[in-house]
Design a protein around this motif. Structure first.
Motif, PDB file in Angstrom:
ATOM      1  N   VAL A 169      55.808  87.667 -21.715  1.00 25.38           N
ATOM      2  CA  VAL A 169      54.634  86.948 -22.214  1.00 25.38           C
ATOM      3  C   VAL A 169      55.055  85.620 -22.835  1.00 25.38           C
ATOM      4  O   VAL A 169      54.407  84.577 -22.618  1.00 25.38           O
ATOM      5  N   ALA A 170      56.139  85.618 -23.597  1.00 26.79           N
ATOM      6  CA  ALA A 170      56.615  84.379 -24.217  1.00 26.79           C
ATOM      7  C   ALA A 170      56.883  83.307 -23.165  1.00 26.79           C
ATOM      8  O   ALA A 170      56.596  82.113 -23.374  1.00 26.79           O
ATOM      9  N   ALA A 171      57.423  83.726 -22.025  1.00 27.66           N
ATOM     10  CA  ALA A 171      57.705  82.768 -20.956  1.00 27.66           C
ATOM     11  C   ALA A 171      56.438  82.087 -20.470  1.00 27.66           C
ATOM     12  O   ALA A 171      56.455  80.912 -20.081  1.00 27.66           O
ATOM     13  N   ARG A 172      55.315  82.788 -20.493  1.00 26.43           N
ATOM     14  CA  ARG A 172      54.045  82.199 -20.057  1.00 26.43           C
ATOM     15  C   ARG A 172      53.597  81.091 -21.008  1.00 26.43           C
ATOM     16  O   ARG A 172      52.851  80.197 -20.606  1.00 26.43           O
ATOM     17  N   HIS A 173      54.016  81.147 -22.243  1.00 24.59           N
ATOM     18  CA  HIS A 173      53.720  80.083 -23.196  1.00 24.59           C
ATOM     19  C   HIS A 173      54.669  78.893 -23.025  1.00 24.59           C
ATOM     20  O   HIS A 173      54.325  77.767 -23.390  1.00 24.59           O
ATOM     21  N   LEU A 174      55.853  79.143 -22.506  1.00 24.22           N
ATOM     22  CA  LEU A 174      56.877  78.104 -22.412  1.00 24.22           C
ATOM     23  C   LEU A 174      56.850  77.336 -21.103  1.00 24.22           C
ATOM     24  O   LEU A 174      57.341  76.202 -21.036  1.00 24.22           O
ATOM     25  N   VAL A 175      56.304  77.919 -20.050  1.00 21.32           N
ATOM     26  CA  VAL A 175      56.363  77.271 -18.736  1.00 21.32           C
ATOM     27  C   VAL A 175      55.573  75.967 -18.749  1.00 21.32           C
ATOM     28  O   VAL A 175      54.443  75.908 -19.239  1.00 21.32           O
ATOM     29  N   PRO A 176      56.136  74.875 -18.224  1.00 21.07           N
ATOM     30  CA  PRO A 176      55.418  73.604 -18.206  1.00 21.07           C
ATOM     31  C   PRO A 176      54.401  73.462 -17.081  1.00 21.07           C
ATOM     32  O   PRO A 176      53.631  72.502 -17.059  1.00 21.07           O
ATOM     33  N   GLY A 177      54.392  74.391 -16.142  1.00 21.59           N
ATOM     34  CA  GLY A 177      53.442  74.336 -15.031  1.00 21.59           C
ATOM     35  C   GLY A 177      52.265  75.259 -15.252  1.00 21.59           C
ATOM     36  O   GLY A 177      52.184  75.970 -16.255  1.00 21.59           O
ATOM     37  N   PRO A 178      51.322  75.294 -14.296  1.00 19.14           N
ATOM     38  CA  PRO A 178      50.121  76.110 -14.452  1.00 19.14           C
ATOM     39  C   PRO A 178      50.350  77.600 -14.238  1.00 19.14           C
ATOM     40  O   PRO A 178      49.573  78.417 -14.728  1.00 19.14           O
ATOM     41  N   VAL A 179      51.387  77.971 -13.492  1.00 18.11           N
ATOM     42  CA  VAL A 179      51.676  79.382 -13.242  1.00 18.11           C
ATOM     43  C   VAL A 179      53.175  79.611 -13.354  1.00 18.11           C
ATOM     44  O   VAL A 179      53.977  78.670 -13.288  1.00 18.11           O
ATOM     45  N   LEU A 180      53.528  80.880 -13.488  1.00 12.18           N
ATOM     46  CA  LEU A 180      54.937  81.266 -13.612  1.00 12.18           C
ATOM     47  C   LEU A 180      55.209  82.452 -12.696  1.00 12.18           C
ATOM     48  O   LEU A 180      54.449  83.420 -12.683  1.00 12.18           O
ATOM     49  N   TRP A 181      56.290  82.365 -11.955  1.00  9.95           N
ATOM     50  CA  TRP A 181      56.665  83.391 -10.988  1.00  9.95           C
ATOM     51  C   TRP A 181      57.831  84.217 -11.500  1.00  9.95           C
ATOM     52  O   TRP A 181      58.654  83.740 -12.280  1.00  9.95           O
ATOM     53  N   SER A 182      57.920  85.457 -11.021  1.00 13.19           N
ATOM     54  CA  SER A 182      59.081  86.281 -11.309  1.00 13.19           C
ATOM     55  C   SER A 182      59.301  87.254 -10.158  1.00 13.19           C
ATOM     56  O   SER A 182      58.359  87.608  -9.452  1.00 13.19           O
TER      57      SER A 182
END
Length: 212
Positions: A169-182
């Motif tokens: 969840v923390a990564a979703r706050h840190l990502v500079p783009g609109p979405v985050l992949w894993s």
């Protein structure tokens, strides 16, 4: 290099998937680093610099269900032999929307580019940043087709406390783009559960072939 894979992935992140028509699209690779396969529901995308006719012939010769051919070990082994590349595993691919505000978890950024986790991430990603939490690590960087990707690591002694989902969840706050992949190995049930608890949506399976 082709931007087609980046477009397909962006559409999938927004819920616009390729038609479930049993088809296989063969597109150019997004860069010289990666080739491989992304398999959606009843539709696959092979991104490679190889001859599309060779790809289709190998798929037709693969001894498997037609819908499973692009992820069949026979085909992937032939593609690795043809390209001189290697792969680790077939991953489950998940995506989540970015979240506003600061992460609700105490993190400290690791600036040391020689740190083992930073060095490992730099082999597969660009613009890499790494944060440490008490008992875990969070790695962000640009991976396949320029998408923002995250991986997390939880110390064995810190497991069972919900740290994995909190890092995701923390990564979703840190990502500079609109979405985050894993990506998660399907057999790594702890990782799969952690990311889904953190709101990441399954979208595809994926085999990434990298230079040896």
């Amino acid at each position: 290099m082709s931007e087609e894979l980046a477009r397909i992935l962006a559409d999938a992140a927004a819920g616009r998937f390729p038609a479930a028509d049993g088809g296989v699209a063969v597109v150019g690779p997004p860069d010289t680093r990666d080739e491989g396969v992304v398999a959606f529901t009843a539709h696959s995308v092979v991104y490679t610099a190889e001859d599309p006719e060779w790809i289709r012939a190998r798929l037709a010769a693969t001894d498997s269900d037609r819908l499973a051919a692009t992820m069949n070990p026979q085909f992937l082994a032939a593609l690795m032999a043809r390209t001189g590349r290697r792969m680790d595993t077939i991953d489950l691919v998940t995506v989540a929307d970015a979240l506003p505000g600061a992460p609700g978890l105490a993190l400290r950024e690791i600036q040391d580019r020689e740190h083992p986790r930073v060095a490992a991430a730099l082999k597969r990603r660009e613009e890499v940043r790494v944060w440490a939490a008490d008992g875990g690590l969070l790695v962000l960087g640009r991976g396949l087709a320029g998408r923002w990707e995250v991986s997390i690591e939880v110390d064995e002694e810190a497991r069972g406390r919900g740290l994995g989902p909190r890092l995701a969840v923390a990564a979703r706050h840190l990502v500079p783009g609109p979405v985050l992949w894993s990506q998660q190995s399907p057999g790594n049930a702890r990782s799969v559960r952690a990311f889904q608890r953190a709101g990441y949506r399954p979208v595809a399976s994926e085999a990434v072939l990298t230079a040896r």
